[in-house]
Design a protein around this motif. Structure first.
Motif, mmCIF file in Angstrom:
data_model
loop_
_atom_site.group_PDB
_atom_site.id
_atom_site.type_symbol
_atom_site.label_atom_id
_atom_site.label_comp_id
_atom_site.label_asym_id
_atom_site.label_seq_id
_atom_site.Cartn_x
_atom_site.Cartn_y
_atom_site.Cartn_z
ATOM 1 N N LEU A 128 0.831 -1.207 0.000
ATOM 2 C CA LEU A 128 0.000 0.000 0.000
ATOM 3 C C LEU A 128 0.859 1.248 0.000
ATOM 4 O O LEU A 128 0.576 2.206 -0.723
ATOM 5 N N ASN A 129 1.918 1.239 0.770
ATOM 6 C CA ASN A 129 2.822 2.375 0.813
ATOM 7 C C ASN A 129 3.471 2.591 -0.550
ATOM 8 O O ASN A 129 3.585 3.715 -1.024
ATOM 9 N N ALA A 130 3.876 1.506 -1.213
ATOM 10 C CA ALA A 130 4.516 1.610 -2.522
ATOM 11 C C ALA A 130 3.527 2.062 -3.596
ATOM 12 O O ALA A 130 3.880 2.842 -4.484
ATOM 13 N N LEU A 131 2.288 1.597 -3.525
ATOM 14 C CA LEU A 131 1.301 1.931 -4.557
ATOM 15 C C LEU A 131 0.791 3.362 -4.436
ATOM 16 O O LEU A 131 0.559 4.031 -5.435
ATOM 17 N N THR A 132 0.597 3.810 -3.211
ATOM 18 C CA THR A 132 -0.001 5.129 -3.017
ATOM 19 C C THR A 132 1.035 6.210 -2.747
ATOM 20 O O THR A 132 0.722 7.388 -2.852
ATOM 21 N N GLY A 133 2.246 5.808 -2.373
ATOM 22 C CA GLY A 133 3.284 6.787 -2.081
ATOM 23 C C GLY A 133 3.134 7.447 -0.728
ATOM 24 O O GLY A 133 3.831 8.408 -0.427
ATOM 25 N N ALA A 134 2.230 6.935 0.069
ATOM 26 C CA ALA A 134 2.012 7.485 1.410
ATOM 27 C C ALA A 134 1.696 6.333 2.355
ATOM 28 O O ALA A 134 1.162 5.310 1.929
ATOM 29 N N PRO A 135 2.029 6.476 3.619
ATOM 30 C CA PRO A 135 1.701 5.414 4.561
ATOM 31 C C PRO A 135 0.187 5.181 4.609
ATOM 32 O O PRO A 135 -0.584 6.141 4.639
ATOM 33 N N PRO A 136 -0.235 3.916 4.587
ATOM 34 C CA PRO A 136 -1.668 3.632 4.649
ATOM 35 C C PRO A 136 -2.214 3.909 6.049
ATOM 36 O O PRO A 136 -1.444 4.029 7.001
ATOM 37 N N PRO A 137 -3.521 4.010 6.159
ATOM 38 C CA PRO A 137 -4.105 4.217 7.484
ATOM 39 C C PRO A 137 -3.700 3.101 8.445
ATOM 40 O O PRO A 137 -3.481 1.959 8.029
ATOM 41 N N ALA A 138 -3.597 3.448 9.701
ATOM 42 C CA ALA A 138 -3.208 2.467 10.714
ATOM 43 C C ALA A 138 -4.251 1.355 10.800
ATOM 44 O O ALA A 138 -5.433 1.561 10.533
ATOM 45 N N LEU A 139 -3.762 0.191 11.180
ATOM 46 C CA LEU A 139 -4.656 -0.953 11.345
ATOM 47 C C LEU A 139 -5.440 -0.817 12.645
ATOM 48 O O LEU A 139 -4.887 -0.378 13.659
ATOM 49 N N THR A 140 -6.670 -1.233 12.596
ATOM 50 C CA THR A 140 -7.451 -1.352 13.806
ATOM 51 C C THR A 140 -7.841 -2.814 13.938
ATOM 52 O O THR A 140 -8.556 -3.349 13.092
ATOM 53 N N VAL A 141 -7.300 -3.464 14.955
ATOM 54 C CA VAL A 141 -7.548 -4.881 15.166
ATOM 55 C C VAL A 141 -8.757 -5.015 16.083
ATOM 56 O O VAL A 141 -8.751 -4.459 17.185
ATOM 57 N N PRO A 142 -9.784 -5.755 15.632
ATOM 58 C CA PRO A 142 -10.961 -5.929 16.488
ATOM 59 C C PRO A 142 -10.599 -6.644 17.792
ATOM 60 O O PRO A 142 -9.723 -7.494 17.814
ATOM 61 N N ALA A 143 -11.259 -6.256 18.848
ATOM 62 C CA ALA A 143 -11.046 -6.910 20.153
ATOM 63 C C ALA A 143 -11.625 -8.301 20.099
ATOM 64 O O ALA A 143 -12.703 -8.525 19.558
ATOM 65 N N THR A 144 -10.883 -9.248 20.659
ATOM 66 C CA THR A 144 -11.363 -10.633 20.667
ATOM 67 C C THR A 144 -12.083 -10.970 21.920
ATOM 68 O O THR A 144 -12.008 -10.333 22.904
#
Length: 165
Positions: free
Chosen positions: A149-165
């Protein structure tokens, strides 16, 4: 007078052609072209879908995300449909392999012992059972998707949000 006007028009046309050619060459690195941007947006949606499904222990959803991701990663790895740099193609090929391996193990958990899973350096927590059998593969894949994603868009992608288990 007409000669001066014709020279001015010719100079403007020549400048426009050079500018357009320069823009096309600059876009050839895989950042900013509309098709590459679209691939990046699609990959972002698939990464989000994969993370949501895997960390919610949604096995069919995880398999669906992996299945939808493989053709896009294959196109990126082939470098025919999208113009991307060689290291980006290599990352896409590696991610495609990880996605297919994870999908295969999820479909048949008895194959988990036949595949060498390299411990992931990702700070992500392991997904809950039954997807914990492919935890290292999924974490590595998610990291590679973020790099893509960083390589394709040239910008860091949005941070991941991991669902609570």
């Amino acid at each position: 007078m007409r000669g001066k006007f014709a020279r001015v028009v010719a100079a403007v046309v020549a400048g426009s052609v050079l500018a357009l050619t320069g823009a096309a060459v600059a876009a050839a690195d895989g950042k900013g072209t509309s098709s590459t941007q679209a691939a990046g947006e699609q990959l972002l949606q698939l990464r989000t879908q994969l993370v949501d499904s895997a960390y919610s222990a949604d096995v069919p959803g995880t398999q669906r995300a992996l299945g939808q991701m493989s053709p896009l990663l294959g196109d990126l790895a082939a470098g025919e449909k999208y113009t991307v740099q060689s290291d980006t193609r290599d990352t896409a090929a590696s991610a495609k392999n990880d996605a297919e391996t994870a999908s295969r193990i999820i479909a048949d958990p008895s194959q988990a012992n036949t595949v060498k899973q390299t411990p992931s350096a990702s700070p992500l927590q392991n997904p809950p059972p039954p997807l914990d059998i492919v935890a290292d593969l999924l974490k590595t894949l998610i990291q590679k998707l973020t790099e893509l994603l960083n390589a394709l868009t040239g910008a860091p992608p949005p941070a991941l949000t991991v669902p609570a288990t």
